[in-house]
Design a protein around this motif. Structure first.
Motif, PDB file in Angstrom:
ATOM      1  N   LYS A   1      -3.900  24.426  44.801  1.00  0.00           N
ATOM      2  CA  LYS A   1      -4.701  24.835  43.646  1.00  0.00           C
ATOM      3  C   LYS A   1      -3.940  25.935  42.921  1.00  0.00           C
TER       4      LYS A   1
ATOM      5  N   ASP B   1       0.241  20.974  41.872  1.00  0.00           N
ATOM      6  CA  ASP B   1      -1.048  20.564  42.426  1.00  0.00           C
ATOM      7  C   ASP B   1      -1.219  19.050  42.454  1.00  0.00           C
TER       8      ASP B   1
ATOM      9  N   ALA C   1      -3.482  20.645  50.100  1.00  0.00           N
ATOM     10  CA  ALA C   1      -4.300  20.755  48.891  1.00  0.00           C
ATOM     11  C   ALA C   1      -3.860  22.002  48.137  1.00  0.00           C
TER      12      ALA C   1
ATOM     13  N   GLU D   1      -4.332  28.681  39.893  1.00  0.00           N
ATOM     14  CA  GLU D   1      -5.275  29.352  39.004  1.00  0.00           C
ATOM     15  C   GLU D   1      -4.493  30.177  37.984  1.00  0.00           C
TER      16      GLU D   1
END
Length: 77
Positions: A71, A38, A69, A73
């Protein structure tokens, strides 16, 4: 953060990707992830053909690198 299923990658995290970890590129979840970072905004993933099968050239699986972008998790975050 960097996560990877590639044993030669510094972010190697066996058993993490595909076990509750989700990786998004520009808001869209990615499923064929090999490595995700990231901070660098990159994902290395398996390249798929028109039928959705992983591409193979000779004895090698084909990977592509995409940028955007990213991300990541984690299941326990």
């Amino acid at each position: 953060m960097r996560v990877s299923v590639d044993q030669h990658d510094p972010g190697y995290s066996p058993g993490l990707i595909g076990r509750g970890v989700k990786v998004f590129l520009d808001g869209v979840e990615q499923r064929q992830v090999v490595t995700a970072d990231d901070e660098l905004g990159l994902i290395v993933m398996y390249d798929l053909d028109e039928q959705g099968n992983v591409k193979v050239e000779g004895d090698e699986v084909v990977w592509v690198t995409v940028h955007g972008a990213v991300k990541i998790e984690l299941p326990y975050a």
